[in-house]
Design a protein around this motif. Sequence first.
Motif, PDB file in Angstrom:
ATOM      1  N   LEU A 388      31.281 173.201  27.574  1.00 19.34           N
ATOM      2  CA  LEU A 388      31.622 174.552  27.929  1.00 19.34           C
ATOM      3  C   LEU A 388      31.549 174.698  29.420  1.00 19.34           C
ATOM      4  O   LEU A 388      32.487 175.339  30.076  1.00 19.34           O
ATOM      5  CB  LEU A 388      31.035 175.712  27.140  1.00 19.34           C
ATOM      6  CG  LEU A 388      31.103 175.867  25.826  1.00 19.34           C
ATOM      7  CD1 LEU A 388      30.101 176.835  25.265  1.00 19.34           C
ATOM      8  CD2 LEU A 388      32.583 176.215  25.424  1.00 19.34           C
ATOM      9  N   GLU A 389      30.541 174.297  29.889  1.00 16.64           N
ATOM     10  CA  GLU A 389      30.343 174.286  31.557  1.00 16.64           C
ATOM     11  C   GLU A 389      31.504 173.763  32.244  1.00 16.64           C
ATOM     12  O   GLU A 389      32.150 174.317  33.083  1.00 16.64           O
ATOM     13  CB  GLU A 389      28.942 173.605  31.906  1.00 16.64           C
ATOM     14  CG  GLU A 389      27.877 174.261  31.556  1.00 16.64           C
ATOM     15  CD  GLU A 389      26.475 173.668  31.951  1.00 16.64           C
ATOM     16  OE1 GLU A 389      25.661 174.516  32.413  1.00 16.64           O
ATOM     17  OE2 GLU A 389      26.615 172.563  32.211  1.00 16.64           O
ATOM     18  N   ARG A 390      31.815 172.523  31.888  1.00 16.20           N
ATOM     19  CA  ARG A 390      32.826 171.972  32.770  1.00 16.20           C
ATOM     20  C   ARG A 390      34.108 172.413  32.337  1.00 16.20           C
ATOM     21  O   ARG A 390      35.326 172.171  32.913  1.00 16.20           O
ATOM     22  CB  ARG A 390      32.789 170.290  32.494  1.00 16.20           C
ATOM     23  CG  ARG A 390      31.603 169.661  33.262  1.00 16.20           C
ATOM     24  CD  ARG A 390      31.324 168.160  33.388  1.00 16.20           C
ATOM     25  NE  ARG A 390      30.391 167.770  34.308  1.00 16.20           N
ATOM     26  CZ  ARG A 390      29.981 166.537  34.520  1.00 16.20           C
ATOM     27  NH1 ARG A 390      30.220 165.698  33.337  1.00 16.20           N
ATOM     28  NH2 ARG A 390      29.048 166.247  35.287  1.00 16.20           N
ATOM     29  N   LEU A 391      34.454 172.633  30.949  1.00 14.65           N
ATOM     30  CA  LEU A 391      35.708 173.407  30.748  1.00 14.65           C
ATOM     31  C   LEU A 391      36.113 174.519  31.418  1.00 14.65           C
ATOM     32  O   LEU A 391      37.135 174.837  31.956  1.00 14.65           O
ATOM     33  CB  LEU A 391      35.801 173.520  29.052  1.00 14.65           C
ATOM     34  CG  LEU A 391      35.952 172.251  28.280  1.00 14.65           C
ATOM     35  CD1 LEU A 391      35.500 172.619  26.910  1.00 14.65           C
ATOM     36  CD2 LEU A 391      37.254 171.392  28.373  1.00 14.65           C
ATOM     37  N   ALA A 392      34.991 175.439  31.603  1.00  9.84           N
ATOM     38  CA  ALA A 392      35.269 176.603  32.358  1.00  9.84           C
ATOM     39  C   ALA A 392      35.391 176.232  33.857  1.00  9.84           C
ATOM     40  O   ALA A 392      36.358 176.920  34.449  1.00  9.84           O
ATOM     41  CB  ALA A 392      33.727 177.532  32.047  1.00  9.84           C
ATOM     42  N   GLN A 431      17.466 183.972  20.614  1.00  8.50           N
ATOM     43  CA  GLN A 431      17.936 185.472  20.549  1.00  8.50           C
ATOM     44  C   GLN A 431      19.088 185.343  21.431  1.00  8.50           C
ATOM     45  O   GLN A 431      20.062 186.433  21.477  1.00  8.50           O
ATOM     46  CB  GLN A 431      16.788 186.351  20.657  1.00  8.50           C
ATOM     47  CG  GLN A 431      15.953 186.547  19.666  1.00  8.50           C
ATOM     48  CD  GLN A 431      16.645 186.722  18.335  1.00  8.50           C
ATOM     49  OE1 GLN A 431      17.257 187.841  18.221  1.00  8.50           O
ATOM     50  NE2 GLN A 431      16.426 185.908  17.492  1.00  8.50           N
ATOM     51  N   THR A 432      19.331 184.582  22.511  1.00  5.01           N
ATOM     52  CA  THR A 432      20.163 184.794  23.434  1.00  5.01           C
ATOM     53  C   THR A 432      21.686 184.179  22.925  1.00  5.01           C
ATOM     54  O   THR A 432      22.786 184.537  23.284  1.00  5.01           O
ATOM     55  CB  THR A 432      20.041 183.509  24.772  1.00  5.01           C
ATOM     56  OG1 THR A 432      19.992 182.399  24.370  1.00  5.01           O
ATOM     57  CG2 THR A 432      19.024 184.089  25.622  1.00  5.01           C
ATOM     58  N   LEU A 433      21.516 183.553  21.596  1.00  3.49           N
ATOM     59  CA  LEU A 433      22.751 183.048  20.911  1.00  3.49           C
ATOM     60  C   LEU A 433      23.109 184.119  20.021  1.00  3.49           C
ATOM     61  O   LEU A 433      23.858 183.887  19.224  1.00  3.49           O
ATOM     62  CB  LEU A 433      22.589 181.680  20.301  1.00  3.49           C
ATOM     63  CG  LEU A 433      22.643 180.484  21.352  1.00  3.49           C
ATOM     64  CD1 LEU A 433      22.212 179.182  20.685  1.00  3.49           C
ATOM     65  CD2 LEU A 433      23.603 180.631  22.211  1.00  3.49           C
ATOM     66  N   ALA A 434      22.252 185.024  19.541  1.00  2.00           N
ATOM     67  CA  ALA A 434      22.361 186.187  18.351  1.00  2.00           C
ATOM     68  C   ALA A 434      23.619 186.826  18.439  1.00  2.00           C
ATOM     69  O   ALA A 434      24.006 187.015  17.456  1.00  2.00           O
ATOM     70  CB  ALA A 434      21.199 186.970  18.174  1.00  2.00           C
ATOM     71  N   THR A 435      24.051 187.013  19.599  1.00  4.73           N
ATOM     72  CA  THR A 435      25.387 188.055  19.916  1.00  4.73           C
ATOM     73  C   THR A 435      26.396 187.169  20.859  1.00  4.73           C
ATOM     74  O   THR A 435      25.920 186.779  21.820  1.00  4.73           O
ATOM     75  CB  THR A 435      25.057 189.131  20.393  1.00  4.73           C
ATOM     76  OG1 THR A 435      23.967 189.973  19.729  1.00  4.73           O
ATOM     77  CG2 THR A 435      26.306 190.067  20.633  1.00  4.73           C
ATOM     78  N   VAL A 436      27.530 186.969  20.277  1.00  2.00           N
ATOM     79  CA  VAL A 436      28.640 186.367  21.030  1.00  2.00           C
ATOM     80  C   VAL A 436      29.022 187.514  22.058  1.00  2.00           C
ATOM     81  O   VAL A 436      29.440 188.653  21.356  1.00  2.00           O
ATOM     82  CB  VAL A 436      29.785 185.695  20.249  1.00  2.00           C
ATOM     83  CG1 VAL A 436      30.867 185.122  20.915  1.00  2.00           C
ATOM     84  CG2 VAL A 436      29.117 184.747  19.184  1.00  2.00           C
ATOM     85  N   ILE A 582      31.239 182.268  30.050  1.00  2.00           N
ATOM     86  CA  ILE A 582      31.439 181.081  29.335  1.00  2.00           C
ATOM     87  C   ILE A 582      30.077 180.322  29.748  1.00  2.00           C
ATOM     88  O   ILE A 582      29.557 179.550  28.777  1.00  2.00           O
ATOM     89  CB  ILE A 582      32.556 180.382  29.552  1.00  2.00           C
ATOM     90  CG1 ILE A 582      33.732 181.196  29.071  1.00  2.00           C
ATOM     91  CG2 ILE A 582      32.534 178.990  28.969  1.00  2.00           C
ATOM     92  CD1 ILE A 582      35.086 180.533  29.182  1.00  2.00           C
ATOM     93  N   ARG A 583      29.899 180.269  31.045  1.00  2.00           N
ATOM     94  CA  ARG A 583      28.644 179.403  31.609  1.00  2.00           C
ATOM     95  C   ARG A 583      27.473 179.957  31.072  1.00  2.00           C
ATOM     96  O   ARG A 583      26.317 179.252  30.824  1.00  2.00           O
ATOM     97  CB  ARG A 583      28.783 179.164  33.114  1.00  2.00           C
ATOM     98  CG  ARG A 583      29.857 178.091  33.482  1.00  2.00           C
ATOM     99  CD  ARG A 583      30.015 177.917  34.981  1.00  2.00           C
ATOM    100  NE  ARG A 583      30.864 176.749  35.141  1.00  2.00           N
ATOM    101  CZ  ARG A 583      31.555 176.630  36.387  1.00  2.00           C
ATOM    102  NH1 ARG A 583      31.449 177.527  37.332  1.00  2.00           N
ATOM    103  NH2 ARG A 583      32.280 175.454  36.583  1.00  2.00           N
ATOM    104  N   GLU A 584      27.330 181.098  31.163  1.00  2.00           N
ATOM    105  CA  GLU A 584      25.780 181.828  30.548  1.00  2.00           C
ATOM    106  C   GLU A 584      25.754 181.359  29.214  1.00  2.00           C
ATOM    107  O   GLU A 584      24.526 180.966  28.692  1.00  2.00           O
ATOM    108  CB  GLU A 584      26.093 183.276  30.815  1.00  2.00           C
ATOM    109  CG  GLU A 584      25.904 183.887  32.081  1.00  2.00           C
ATOM    110  CD  GLU A 584      26.161 185.395  32.250  1.00  2.00           C
ATOM    111  OE1 GLU A 584      26.109 185.859  31.201  1.00  2.00           O
ATOM    112  OE2 GLU A 584      26.206 185.878  33.189  1.00  2.00           O
ATOM    113  N   VAL A 585      26.652 181.533  28.307  1.00  2.00           N
ATOM    114  CA  VAL A 585      26.665 181.091  27.088  1.00  2.00           C
ATOM    115  C   VAL A 585      26.375 179.501  26.905  1.00  2.00           C
ATOM    116  O   VAL A 585      25.472 179.093  26.272  1.00  2.00           O
ATOM    117  CB  VAL A 585      27.847 181.254  26.152  1.00  2.00           C
ATOM    118  CG1 VAL A 585      27.972 181.036  24.850  1.00  2.00           C
ATOM    119  CG2 VAL A 585      28.077 182.996  25.998  1.00  2.00           C
ATOM    120  N   ALA A 586      27.099 178.765  27.772  1.00  2.00           N
ATOM    121  CA  ALA A 586      26.878 177.315  27.769  1.00  2.00           C
ATOM    122  C   ALA A 586      25.414 177.144  28.119  1.00  2.00           C
ATOM    123  O   ALA A 586      24.890 176.164  27.564  1.00  2.00           O
ATOM    124  CB  ALA A 586      27.654 176.954  28.819  1.00  2.00           C
ATOM    125  N   ALA A 587      24.869 177.762  29.028  1.00  2.00           N
ATOM    126  CA  ALA A 587      23.286 177.404  29.303  1.00  2.00           C
ATOM    127  C   ALA A 587      22.349 177.661  27.975  1.00  2.00           C
ATOM    128  O   ALA A 587      21.405 176.953  27.777  1.00  2.00           O
ATOM    129  CB  ALA A 587      22.934 178.241  30.513  1.00  2.00           C
TER     130      ALA A 587
END
Length: 876
Positions: A388-392, A431-436, A582-587
């Motif tokens: 996701l990081e590089r795709l973004a 928990q950071t992944l609990a909500t998209v 996207i990068r926040e989610v990727a992290a």
Amino acid sequence: MKTNDTHELPLRLGRNPGLQIRHDEIDRQQLTPMLQHYADIKDQHPHTLLLYRVGDFYETFFQDACTIARELELVLTGKEGGKDVGRVAMAGVPHHALERYCRSLVEKGYAIAICDQVEDPAQAQGLVKREVTRVFTPGTVLDAEMLQPRRNNFLAAVVIAGTHWGLAYADVSTGEFRASQGSDRDQLAPELTRLQPSEILFPSDAPDPNRLLRPGEGGDILPQGLPSQFCYTLRSPADFSQSEARQRLLQTFKLRSLEGLGCETLHLATRAAGGLLTYLEETHREQTIPLQPLSTYHLSHYLFLDSSTRRNLELTQTSREGSYHGSLLWAIDRTVTAMGGRLLRRWLLQPLLDLGEIQARQGAIQELMDQPQLRQVLNRHLQNVYDLERLAGRAGSGSANARDLAALRDSFRTLLDLSTAVVGTTSPFFQTLATVPPALDHLGERLYAALVESPPMALMEGGMIRPGASPELDQQRQQLEQDQQWFLNLETQERQRTGISTLKVGFTKVAGYYISVSRAKAQNLPEDYLRKQTLTNEERYITTELKEREARLFSAQTALYQLEYEIFLELRQQVAEQASVIREVAAAVAAVDVLLGLAEVAIYQGYVCPALSEDRQIHVHQGRHPVVEQSLPVGFFVPNDTHLGGLADLMILTGPNASGKSCYLRQVGLIQLLAQMGSFVPAQGAQMALCDRIFTRVGAVDDLATGQSTFMVEMNETANILNHASDRSLVLLDEIGRGTATFDGLAIAWAVAEYLAVTLRARTIFATHYHELNELAMILTNVANYQVVVKELPDEIIFLHQVQPGGADRSYGIEAGRLAGLPAEVIQRARQVMAQIEKHSKIAVGLRKSTPKSTINATVDSPADSSKIAQGELNF
């Protein structure tokens, strides 16, 4: 070391001295117009190899031609340079192979400027207009084929002011952008060693970069671990001025103050960051690089590892072969995403000092270990997440293709599965992944509705957009299908009209559509048949209607492709607008991937959670070397205990050669490092204090390039340790003083051990063959003797690899030589010589006689005694 300043590159021109002309050593007026233009463009890009489009080739001239001919193993030819000039060097590559050759040059550390034709040669009057359209440099590439998926590709910038330094680095492919500042020049090289940047920017008025990164007063030794040929680029000092850099940062991130970035008072870091941004703007003029906002960090917040320690502990590659297999990273990497692989490397190379952060990672690992079902579900879903990081980053820079967007679409759908999987977990990492994020949920649906399941790579040949995504596109497709159907029916129709059953309708990219009949049948054809081409066995014809239909078909097809491309561009822009999200989610995904991998290692390798504290004691029960144990059959590795910082700060470790002393030293260092990166450790139990630094000096090599012998390398590394270690440091020393005469070596080893135990009180394991050092335990209360025991048989010894209290009095070096395969007569003679040496040696006796009895029982319980020993008032 390699520089992108090609003025410094050697020219290898063979036997033709006429080809040795440089572009900056000749009167431009004498050159042909094309070479004049080449030289002018080269002046604008002096630190690159300039590839200049000429017909079907990208050509280089002058010194650049010599460079690429050497590096790419091309034939170096020549070209007439103009009146009274003679031939100048020339080498080129086919236009269709440009990417492959550029990739090879970038991997070798070169920067490349691509000068393309920007007007149709048929329409040009005089010289075809050309401009530099792309610049590839080692630190700024975005092409996935030029990047290693599981490691970052950093571009760094360095500013020096006396002993102070400022550092900024960025990975343009992932958006990471960080900066730091320090007052100790010796910290700069280890930090660059950690980052391993592909390219480093310096102001052109900086000290010589070849010496700048070498620590120590003399600046003579390139730190081990730094690439022997790193790429640096010299830039205008104006790019690094405080005012210019500050304004650049404010404009880039649309701010009024640098306070929010944490660098308002970090002037050198600000200058480095501004110079880096200026460079990116110049190398990506047609692209926007979506960097994350600059974040600052301080080296004091992390466990510090110098270059020698990183090399000796073999964190990411082995010290001898430089291979990934056999490194600590190889032993613990169970990540399944490229993002996770990069993050694990960063955690490994930058362990923590914050106890709360470490315990948070430990808690997440423990939660995963307690829930096997959660581990299985997470592992299955993570395998469906792309980078996701590089795709973004590619979407944000305008270089993503349809397959990149499809990968993002599929990853967004997997995020929903991950959010479901972490329901009921407690760790903040989960928990950071609990909500998209709703924006990504909506974007994923938009991409799914618009893109076909498996889009093509090409962007201008259609086939990307799903039916139903655009009414206008569907209408054009319907019209195109009708025209295509007319051509499909044409052959049957014409066979009926002409009565020729062998008539065919064909198509070529050059000739277009045509009607083909054999030459024998080419009689009495309809009057509207117009001969187009005569071949050996057939005649080809066209009709007016056919050409009209063909023109309409091609026009509709071009319009269709253009509309698909416009829809794609709109989709890519929507993705680019969400690059930061996207990068926040990727992290978050990367962190879960790393923790899941560490949990898997802990389970299957039998690791335990270390209890960490702020005190000084290190107690490891039945610790193991994480790499060596995986290289041996199950159950073959012999575990050992470690106790430091309690009753003893200094452990004198003696024992035979090849008995495992060096392995034990590295084992202790790796366990400490794993603990502070938040991982579980290979042991049955561990209670460990945090360390501010880990120092190792295990083995040494000559540095012939700078005239440094093995012993001088050893002394330089030892000096670095003694000058920087503290009572919170962990020091691991192996064979100090063995590179010189026996008396000199013993004296140095004794003094170093005493300094570590008395003056620094650093937690130290000191492996040595100087058995005389065992007497330190009789003099200093914070020193303990340990030995690696062996079992002696009549004709051989067996290494037990067990570390136990007590000091050894033999090294069994001759036995080690026998095991290595020395001839039997050499072993026999060595034993005879050893017997004579032991019979007549007075070393131990002399040392004891020179030690006053009053000091044998001296202790360092009181500050007064410590001071006296440190100042040399108590002699022994």
